[in-house]
Design an enzyme around this catalytic site. Sequence first.
Site, PDB file in Angstrom:
ATOM      1  CE  LYS A 293      -3.644   0.432  16.254  1.00  0.00           C
ATOM      2  NZ  LYS A 293      -2.249   0.340  16.143  1.00  0.00           N
ATOM      3  NE  ARG A 294      -3.647   1.829   7.225  1.00  0.00           N
ATOM      4  CZ  ARG A 294      -3.513   0.307   7.016  1.00  0.00           C
ATOM      5  NH1 ARG A 294      -4.435  -0.241   6.130  1.00  0.00           N
ATOM      6  NH2 ARG A 294      -2.587  -0.349   7.452  1.00  0.00           N
TER       7      ARG A 294
ATOM      8  CB  THR B 192       4.891   3.850  12.225  1.00  0.00           C
ATOM      9  OG1 THR B 192       3.817   4.054  11.531  1.00  0.00           O
ATOM     10  CG2 THR B 192       5.633   3.140  11.289  1.00  0.00           C
TER      11      THR B 192
ATOM     12  CG  HIS C 268       5.196  -1.728   3.326  1.00  0.00           C
ATOM     13  ND1 HIS C 268       5.672  -0.755   4.426  1.00  0.00           N
ATOM     14  CD2 HIS C 268       6.026  -1.207   2.293  1.00  0.00           C
ATOM     15  CE1 HIS C 268       6.559  -0.024   3.799  1.00  0.00           C
ATOM     16  NE2 HIS C 268       6.682  -0.179   2.471  1.00  0.00           N
TER      17      HIS C 268
ATOM     18  CE  LYS D 242       3.453   7.957  13.358  1.00  0.00           C
ATOM     19  NZ  LYS D 242       2.092   7.827  12.602  1.00  0.00           N
TER      20      LYS D 242
ATOM     21  CE  LYS E  20      -3.947  -1.122  10.689  1.00  0.00           C
ATOM     22  NZ  LYS E  20      -2.660  -0.917  11.400  1.00  0.00           N
TER      23      LYS E  20
HETATM   24  C1  LIG Z   1       1.463   6.908  12.086  1.00  0.00           C
HETATM   25  C2  LIG Z   1      -0.104   6.797  11.572  1.00  0.00           C
HETATM   26  C3  LIG Z   1      -0.690   5.671  11.297  1.00  0.00           C
HETATM   27  C4  LIG Z   1      -0.024   4.259  11.252  1.00  0.00           C
HETATM   28  O1  LIG Z   1      -0.559   3.901  12.392  1.00  0.00           O
HETATM   29  P1  LIG Z   1      -0.650   2.262  12.918  1.00  0.00           P
HETATM   30  O2  LIG Z   1      -0.964   2.194  14.352  1.00  0.00           O
HETATM   31  O3  LIG Z   1       1.002   2.016  12.881  1.00  0.00           O
HETATM   32  O4  LIG Z   1      -1.374   1.431  12.130  1.00  0.00           O
HETATM   33  C5  LIG Z   1      -2.039   5.873  10.593  1.00  0.00           C
HETATM   34  N1  LIG Z   1      -2.569   7.129  10.502  1.00  0.00           N
HETATM   35  C6  LIG Z   1      -2.039   8.207  11.006  1.00  0.00           C
HETATM   36  C7  LIG Z   1      -2.664   9.235  10.880  1.00  0.00           C
HETATM   37  C8  LIG Z   1      -0.563   8.100  11.643  1.00  0.00           C
HETATM   38  O5  LIG Z   1      -0.038   9.318  11.972  1.00  0.00           O
END
Ligand SMILES: *Cc1c(COP(=O)(O)O)cnc(C)c1O
Length: 575
Positions: A310-311, A420, A119, A424, A316
């Site tokens: 995102k985290r 991901t 990952h 979304k 990032k």
């Molecule tokens: C989907 C999701 C992530 C992943 O986000 P990325 O932009 O792909 O890093 C992280 N936290 C939450 C709460 C999510 O729903």
Amino acid sequence: AFDLHTFNSGDYVESVRAQTFAENISKVLYPEDSTPQGKELRLQQQYFFVAASIADFIENVLPDDFDLEKLPERVIFQLNDTHPVIGVPELMRVLVDEKKLEWDAAWAITQKCFAYTCHTLLPEALEVWSVDLLGRLLPRHLEIIYRINDDFLLEVRERFGDDEMLIRNMSIIGEHPFRSVRMAYLATVAGSKVNGVAELHSQLLRDNVLKDFATMWPDKFTNVTNGVTPRRFLRLANPDLSALITEALGAGWTVDLERLRGLEALADDADFRERFAAVKASNKRRLSSVLEARGEQPLDDGHMLDVMIKRLHEYKRQTLKVLHIVSTYEGIVSGRLDVDEVQARTFLFGAKAAPGYGMAKRIIHLINAVGEVVSADERVKGKLKVVYPANYNVTLAERIIPAADLSEQISLAGKEASGTGNMKLALNGALTIGTDDGANVEIRGLVGDDNFFLFGMSEPEVEALWAEGYRPADFYQEDERLRSAIDLIASGAFSGGDRTVFEPLVSNLLYEDRFMALADFSSYLDAQERVDAAYADQDGWVRSAILNVARSGYFSSDRAMRDYLDRIWHATPVS
Ligand SMILES: *Cc1c(COP(=O)(O)O)cnc(C)c1O
């Protein structure tokens, strides 16, 4: 368990000690591991979950008389990252020590019963366990790992000769900076298949991270691009858009997401565009109420909602986003930018830092500090706003994503395995500003260049810049917009005049900048100008948003599951 005898004799603490110790193992998932105690607890936890799962399967799920030689026909354990890889020696221990199988028979079974999903691309995220700790906690497992490694390295010698450098590089046991077990290598050796989570990521695994293994076993490597569940992230999170889609396409699209393609034709239908835009506007109002109810600032009407959720991690590049905000703010205040030309935006961040990650916490501090100054400054009032709600989590994500106009996917190329959140947001009609990284590559390929704002270096360009010697300060010197933004942060403008607060962050950017935010800054700002121009044409923007929804059906987790079935598990779905 609770010891009544000890309790009755008056030693209340001792009476619950064993139970407290046991419960600590699974109390918090992924305990902080920057201390030796944290590391030990984490390994205990990994082993606990894995051992319990394997024991449960073998003792409770399988019939009593099950022939373990047939185990691979009955189950495959998909190693989701390196965290459960201790399951490999655990299954060997169960088969050899408890079930009395011969080593070779047990190994043949084990190899067919595991597959590994990697990952990450960050070398520091590939788990290693010190031989010291593993040998102390799980001595039998360490012994088993050594034997797996001996057999494996013999195989390497048979294939490639006595190339000692290659042997050292491929060994499951690393020697530097301390003797350790490389869990990703153990998973790769043990697994029947190894996959990355986006096309680019899988390619980089083959070319860089696991290159020697890919040379040895080319057929072992495959790709499964991640997906997201359309039931949660579209149907449940965005009921109004879902109703509009069902009206247009009929029911059933949530389990056959490629049917969203049917919306393509409607992108040119003015009436449909109007209704689509009304849903987005209503989702923004709903988010605004949710934020207010949480004690946050509400959103301003008429603003573009620009989201980075995102985290918090340096790769990032939340700092790149902050540099854009500071540069726009500084541009308006200094008169470099015509305030009437700047699209009104609300920048929404959602991010938590890992508890042991100091630089991430500094970045959170900076975002909040910039937000306070920008939101309070009359000169940019009505134009720029920064919102950073506390406790970003899936529940909040479900509210933010349907309201978003612009999706920030700005990691340095070659660092984000897939992402991901990008999927979304596209599925809910946000346009992406993004680098050629992770699944962004596939999103852009599907939605089309006209409906995606690409910027920044490609992965090979990143490699080339490293090779030639990266000097971030050169980029600072070259772009006036960047110089002004960094100078403003360094001046203490966002820290009540105190220049020391963000000094570590600023010097990190100027003299190290591992993730090349400065190198991509100019290209990013140019792309943001294209975003402003595109948003000014609302008809064109909504058309692009509809096409993003229509063309993102590929990112359904149903498709990802089918790929796992076909490419890795070789099983058929239950109808
Ligand atoms: C989907 C999701 C992530 C992943 O986000 P990325 O932009 O792909 O890093 C992280 N936290 C939450 C709460 C999510 O729903």
